[in-house]
Motif scaffolding. Structure first.
Motif, PDB file in Angstrom:
ATOM      1  N   GLU A   1       3.576  68.991  -4.718  1.00  0.00           N
ATOM      2  CA  GLU A   1       3.166  70.346  -5.062  1.00  0.00           C
ATOM      3  C   GLU A   1       2.724  71.154  -3.851  1.00  0.00           C
ATOM      4  OE1 GLU A   1       2.127  67.617  -6.464  1.00  0.00           O
ATOM      5  OE2 GLU A   1       3.051  67.715  -8.462  1.00  0.00           O
ATOM      6  N   SER A   2       2.376  70.477  -2.759  1.00  0.00           N
ATOM      7  CA  SER A   2       1.896  71.205  -1.581  1.00  0.00           C
ATOM      8  C   SER A   2       3.007  71.514  -0.581  1.00  0.00           C
ATOM      9  CB  SER A   2       0.781  70.409  -0.884  1.00  0.00           C
ATOM     10  OG  SER A   2       1.294  69.260  -0.241  1.00  0.00           O
ATOM     11  N   LEU A   3       4.264  71.139  -0.909  1.00  0.00           N
ATOM     12  CA  LEU A   3       5.392  71.475  -0.046  1.00  0.00           C
ATOM     13  C   LEU A   3       5.879  72.885  -0.348  1.00  0.00           C
ATOM     14  CD1 LEU A   3       5.539  68.290   0.277  1.00  0.00           C
ATOM     15  CD2 LEU A   3       7.995  68.616   0.540  1.00  0.00           C
ATOM     16  N   THR A   4       6.213  73.634   0.688  1.00  0.00           N
ATOM     17  CA  THR A   4       6.832  74.928   0.475  1.00  0.00           C
ATOM     18  C   THR A   4       8.295  74.713   0.089  1.00  0.00           C
ATOM     19  OG1 THR A   4       7.573  75.180   2.764  1.00  0.00           O
ATOM     20  CG2 THR A   4       5.339  75.939   2.242  1.00  0.00           C
ATOM     21  N   LEU A   5       8.924  75.740  -0.476  1.00  0.00           N
ATOM     22  CA  LEU A   5      10.330  75.638  -0.855  1.00  0.00           C
ATOM     23  C   LEU A   5      11.204  75.399   0.371  1.00  0.00           C
ATOM     24  CD1 LEU A   5      10.616  78.462  -3.540  1.00  0.00           C
ATOM     25  CD2 LEU A   5      10.555  75.998  -3.919  1.00  0.00           C
ATOM     26  N   GLU A   6      10.857  76.051   1.489  1.00  0.00           N
ATOM     27  CA  GLU A   6      11.623  75.875   2.718  1.00  0.00           C
ATOM     28  C   GLU A   6      11.506  74.448   3.228  1.00  0.00           C
ATOM     29  OE1 GLU A   6      12.210  77.886   7.155  1.00  0.00           O
ATOM     30  OE2 GLU A   6      10.419  78.340   5.973  1.00  0.00           O
ATOM     31  N   ALA A   7      10.303  73.869   3.126  1.00  0.00           N
ATOM     32  CA  ALA A   7      10.108  72.486   3.571  1.00  0.00           C
ATOM     33  C   ALA A   7      10.900  71.520   2.691  1.00  0.00           C
ATOM     34  CB  ALA A   7       8.630  72.133   3.554  1.00  0.00           C
ATOM     35  N   LYS A   8      10.884  71.743   1.376  1.00  0.00           N
ATOM     36  CA  LYS A   8      11.654  70.891   0.468  1.00  0.00           C
ATOM     37  C   LYS A   8      13.137  70.945   0.805  1.00  0.00           C
ATOM     38  CE  LYS A   8       8.648  71.060  -3.620  1.00  0.00           C
ATOM     39  NZ  LYS A   8       8.547  71.496  -5.033  1.00  0.00           N
ATOM     40  N   LYS A   9      13.632  72.146   1.049  1.00  0.00           N
ATOM     41  CA  LYS A   9      15.047  72.323   1.346  1.00  0.00           C
ATOM     42  C   LYS A   9      15.419  71.619   2.653  1.00  0.00           C
ATOM     43  CE  LYS A   9      18.525  76.033   1.608  1.00  0.00           C
ATOM     44  NZ  LYS A   9      19.056  75.877   2.968  1.00  0.00           N
ATOM     45  N   ALA A  10      14.575  71.772   3.678  1.00  0.00           N
ATOM     46  CA  ALA A  10      14.852  71.146   4.973  1.00  0.00           C
ATOM     47  C   ALA A  10      14.871  69.624   4.850  1.00  0.00           C
ATOM     48  CB  ALA A  10      13.813  71.580   5.998  1.00  0.00           C
ATOM     49  N   CYS A  11      13.957  69.069   4.081  1.00  0.00           N
ATOM     50  CA  CYS A  11      13.906  67.612   3.903  1.00  0.00           C
ATOM     51  C   CYS A  11      15.095  67.127   3.078  1.00  0.00           C
ATOM     52  CB  CYS A  11      12.598  67.207   3.222  1.00  0.00           C
ATOM     53  SG  CYS A  11      11.133  67.445   4.239  1.00  0.00           S
ATOM     54  N   ARG A  12      15.454  67.878   2.057  1.00  0.00           N
ATOM     55  CA  ARG A  12      16.553  67.465   1.185  1.00  0.00           C
ATOM     56  C   ARG A  12      17.895  67.500   1.911  1.00  0.00           C
ATOM     57  NH1 ARG A  12      15.350  70.671  -2.523  1.00  0.00           N
ATOM     58  NH2 ARG A  12      16.806  72.353  -2.038  1.00  0.00           N
TER      59      ARG A  12
END
Length: 678
Positions: A286-297
C-alpha cells in the motif's frame, strides 16, 4: 568490413534468449527451428529471420553455405543428441565454427552402477533415474498407479508398451494440432490428454498431481529452464515418485554467460541496460506509488536487500540480493539478456538511501540508462500518522552513522531521527538524559505500514527501556528548541569555573573567528583549561569533532562538566600532554593552542605531520610565549599570517559610577600552514 552474421539452430528457451540478445545489438541472425510454434516465439526484429523445418546434414550444409555465417550456434534441446551431431558434422563439412550452447543442469545422471532393472534410485528413495524413455516405460510396466508424462510428444510411443496405458497414463503436451492428432493416434485423449504451454509453477504441478491422483511423474532432467525444480518440488509434496530420464553431462561447449562473453568479444558488441532506482516506501504494498509498482513489475531483474525483494518481487522474476554499488553493478552485468533492471530501496532514494553512492558509481558506466523513481519516505509517512508537519524539523540518521543529536535537539523544536532498532532508541534516550533532556517527549515508530505497525510515545526517561523489532524512527519534541540556545560568544558565566585558566568571552570570540571552523571541522584545543574554547568550537562544528587536550586533572573534570552543561556533544576529552597525546588523534583541520607548556615547536611539528595545510591559532599573554610563537612562525612555511593584540576592559559598578577594569592584553597569532606533504 564484412558484416558478421550468426546462424542459430534453436527451438529452446536458451536459443530464443540468445536471439533476443543479438537482435537487441543489431546483429543479423537467422534461426532454424523444427516447428512453426517455435518460430512464432522468436522476437520480431529487422535483424532476425527464421524458418521452421526439420533438416538432415545435407540440408544444414546447404543453409550454412547459403547464409555464410561467422558462427553457427547449436542451441537445440540437450536430449536432441542426433540433431547436435548433424549440426556439428555440417559445420565441419562447411569449415564454419561450431558453438554448442549448453544448458546448465541441476543434477546429472548418476555415475554409480544401475540396478538390475536398469534404474538407479536417488538418495531420497522417491527419485528413479533411467537413461531413456524406453527404460522409463520398462520400469513402470509392472508398477501400480497413475502416471503423468511431461516429456513431450516425441517420446509418447515408448509408453504405449505399459499395460493399461490408456487408463493409467496422462500426457501433458503442447496444444498444437499435429501433437493432438499424434496423441489421438496413440489412444491418449479426453482427460488423459492435457494440452498446455509452460512454464509451470510448482503449485500448478502439484494441483495436477492431486487432481489425477498421480503416483509417478515422468520428466527429463532439463535444468531450471525446463522447469525441473518445480516438478521435483511438486512430486515431493504430493508423495509421488519422480522418474527422471537423465542425461550425461555435456563437456564441450559454452554455458550461457560464457557464450555471451565470447560473442561480445568476437563481434565487438556492447551491452546496455535500463536501470531504475526505485523507492518502495515502507515496504507494504500500500505504500508503493503507482510509478514504483510499474517500474518493479516491468523489470526483468530486481536487486536489493532481502526484505526489499520480498516486498515487491513477483513470480518468475529474477532477483539478486545486493546493496553495495559494486555488487549491484556486477549483478546487472551477470544478466546480459535482461535489458531492464530495478534496484529497490526502502523509503525514498533521495533520503538517506544507497542511491547517492550508486549514482556516483554509475557516472563511470556509460552502458546504463538510469532513472530514479521517488518513493514515500519514512519521515513523511510517520509525520502523517502523527498529524504533524516536518518542514520545521531537524532530520538526521543514526542508522549505521554518527551525527550530533544534541545540537539538533537544542536548536529545533522537532527532531526526527532514523534509528537502527530498539538498542539505538535506548542509546538515544540515555544520551538525552545525560544532557538534561530526560523529560522531553519521544515518539517511536516501528514496522511502519505493516499490519503489526507499532507507534509509542513517552518521555526520554520512560523510553530508555524501549523494546521493539526492526528499524525505528523517532520524533523528539523540545518546546524550547532554539530559544535558549547560545550562539557565538557563550557568556563566561555559563561555564563552570575553577582555579584553572579560562579564555575569556571576548578573546574567545576573536580566536574562534580566526580559526575559521566549519560545521564538519575536526579541531584540537591544546591546553584546553576549563574547555571554554573547545566547548564553543564543538557547538560551532556541530557535525565535526573537537578534541580537548588537557593534562591538569581539575581541568579535565571542568571540561567534562562544561561539555554536559553546554551540550557540546561533539567534544572528546583527551587526558595527557601534547604532543604525545596527539599521536592517535585524526588529522585536524584547525588547531587552537592556548597553552603549550613551553613545547610549542614540538606541538606544531606533530600537527604538521598530520596535516601540512592545517589552520593554526595561538594565544599568548607572556612576552616569552609571544617570542616563542613568533619564532615558530618564522620556521614554518605559511600564508594568511595575522597577528593582533587585544586589550579588553570591563565595566564594574562603583557607587553610582561605572569604572572600566582592564584585563591582561592578549596576543592572537593566526596563520594557515603551507608545508609540502612528506
Amino acid at each position: 568490413m564484412t558484416e558478421k552474421k550468426i546462424l542459430i539452430f534453436g527451438g529452446t528457451t536458451e536459443g530464443r534468449k540468445l536471439t533476443e540478445y543479438l537482435a537487441a545489438r543489431k546483429v543479423r541472425v537467422h534461426v532454424c527451428v523444427a516447428t512453426a510454434y517455435g518460430e512464432s516465439l522468436l522476437p520480431e526484429s529487422e535483424s532476425v529471420t527464421a524458418e521452421s523445418s526439420r533438416m538432415d546434414v545435407s540440408e544444414m550444409c546447404h543453409r550454412i553455405r547459403e547464409y555464410e555465417p561467422a558462427f553457427v550456434v547449436d542451441a537445440t534441446h540437450p536430449y536432441a543428441r542426433e540433431v547436435s551431431r548433424n549440426i556439428k558434422q555440417a559445420c565441419e563439412s562447411c569449415g564454419k565454427p561450431y558453438l554448442r550452447l549448453l544448458r546448465e543442469a541441476g543434477t546429472f545422471l548418476p555415475e554409480h552402477d544401475m540396478a538390475k532393472d536398469g534404474t538407479a534410485a536417488g538418495p531420497d528413495g522417491r527419485t528413479v533415474w533411467v537413461e531413456s524413455a524406453k527404460e522409463a516405460a520398462e520400469y513402470l510396466a509392472d508398477k501400480e498407479g497413475k502416471i503423468l508424462l511431461t516429456t513431450g510428444s516425441k517420446e509418447l510411443e515408448a509408453f504405449t508398451r505399459i499395460p493399461d496405458y490408456r487408463e493409467r497414463v496422462y500426457a501433458r503436451v503442447l496444444s498444437l494440432p499435429s501433437v493432438v492428432e499424434k496423441c489421438h493416434g496413440l489412444g491418449l485423449e479426453g482427460r488423459h490428454l492435457i494440452c498446455m504451454q509452460g512454464p509451470f509453477s510448482a503449485e500448478l504441478n502439484l494441483a495436477m498431481l492431486r487432481e489425477f491422483q498421480i503416483r509417478f511423474l515422468v520428466t527429463k532432467e532439463a535444468g531450471s529452464t525446463g522447469g525441473f525444480p518445480e516438478k521435483r518440488e511438486a512430486a515431493e509434496k504430493a508423495g509421488a515418485v519422480l522418474v527422471v530420464i537423465g542425461r550425461t553431462e555435456e563437456r564441450e561447449g559454452f554455458l550461457e554467460e560464457e557464450l555471451y562473453a565470447y560473442l561480445k568479444q568476437e563481434l565487438s558488441l556492447s551491452d546496455s541496460w535500463e536501470l531504475a532506482i526505485v523507492g518502495i516506501g515502507m515496504g507494504a504494498e500500500e505504500s508503493l506509488t503507482l510509478e514504483a509498482k510499474k517500474a518493479c513489475r516491468e523489470a526483468g531483474l530486481l536487486i536489493g536487500a532481502r526484505r526489499m525483494l520480498e516486498a515487491v518481487a513477483i513470480e518468475g522474476q529474477v532477483t539478486e540480493e545486493a546493496y553495495l554499488p559494486g555488487d549491484i553493478l556486477a549483478a546487472v552485468k551477470r544478466h546480459p539478456l535482461i535489458r531492464k533492471a530495478a534496484v529497490v530501496l526502502s523509503g525514498d532514494p533521495g533520503f538517506y538511501s544507497g542511491a547517492k553512492r550508486l549514482l556516483e558509481a554509475l557516472q563511470e558506466e556509460p552502458d546504463f540508462q538510469v532513472r530514479v523513481v521517488p518513493g514515500i519516505s519514512s519521515v513523511s509517512y510517520f509525520c502523517a500518522k502523527l498529524h504533524t508537519s516536518w518542514e520545521d524539523a531537524a532530520v538526521l540518521s543514526l542508522h549505521g552513522r554518527e551525527d550530533n543529536l544534541i545540537w539538533a535537539v537544542e536548536w529545533h523544536k522537532k527532531t526526527i531521527v532514523l534509528g537502527s532498532g530498539a538498542e539505538s532508541v535506548r542509546k538515544i534516550c540515555e544520551t538525552l538524559k545525560v544532557y538534561g533532556y530526560g523529560a522531553l517527549a519521544v515518539t517511536a515508530g516501528a514496522r511502519l505500514s505493516y499490519p503489526e505497525e507499532d507507534i509509542r510515545k513517552g518521555s526520554a526517561e520512560e523510553m530508555s527501556s524501549y523494546e521493539s523489532e526492526g528499524p525505528v524512527i523517532l520524533l523528539i519534541e523540545n518546546p524550547d528548541g532554539g530559544e535558549s540556545a547560545y550562539g557565538p560568544g557563550v557568556p563566561d558565566e555559563a561555564f563552570v569555573r575553577g582555579k584553572v585558566p579560562m579564555t575569556k568571552e571576548e578573546i574567545r570570540c576573536i580566536a574562534l573567528s580566526k580559526l575559521r571552523l566549519g560545521e564538519t571541522s575536526v579541531a584540537y584545543d591544546i591546553g584546553a583549561g576549563t574547555g571554554s574554547v573547545a566547548v564553543e568550537a564543538a557547538r560551532m562544528a556541530f557535525r565535526g569533532r573537537v578534541y580537548a587536550v588537557e593534562r591538569n586533572p581539575e581541568g579535565l573534570k571542568l571540561i567534562r562538566e562544561n561539555q554536559e552543561a553546554l551540550r557540546a556533544a561533539g567534544l572528546t576529552v583527551i587526558p595527557g600532554e601534547a604532543p604525545e597525546a596527539l599521536e592517535d588523534l585524526p588529522a585536524p583541520d584547525q588547531v587552537f593552542i592556548g597553552g603549550s607548556g613551553g613545547r610549542l615547536s614540538e606541538i606544531l611539528a606533530a600537527v604538521l605531520r598530520k596535516n601540512p595545510r592545517v589552520r593554526v591559532v595561538i594565544t599568548a599573554i607572556s612576552l616569552e610565549t609571544v617570542a616563542e610563537a613568533k619564532a615558530c612562525m618564522e620556521k614554518i612555511r605559511h600564508r594568511e599570517e595575522d597577528v593582533v593584540q587585544v586589550s579588553v576592559s570591563r565595566a564594574r559598578k562603583a557607587g553610582n559610577y561605572h569604572l572600566m577594569t582592564g584585563l591582561n592584553p592578549v596576543w592572537i597569532f593566526s596563520f594557515t600552514c603551507d608545508e609540502e606533504e612528506q
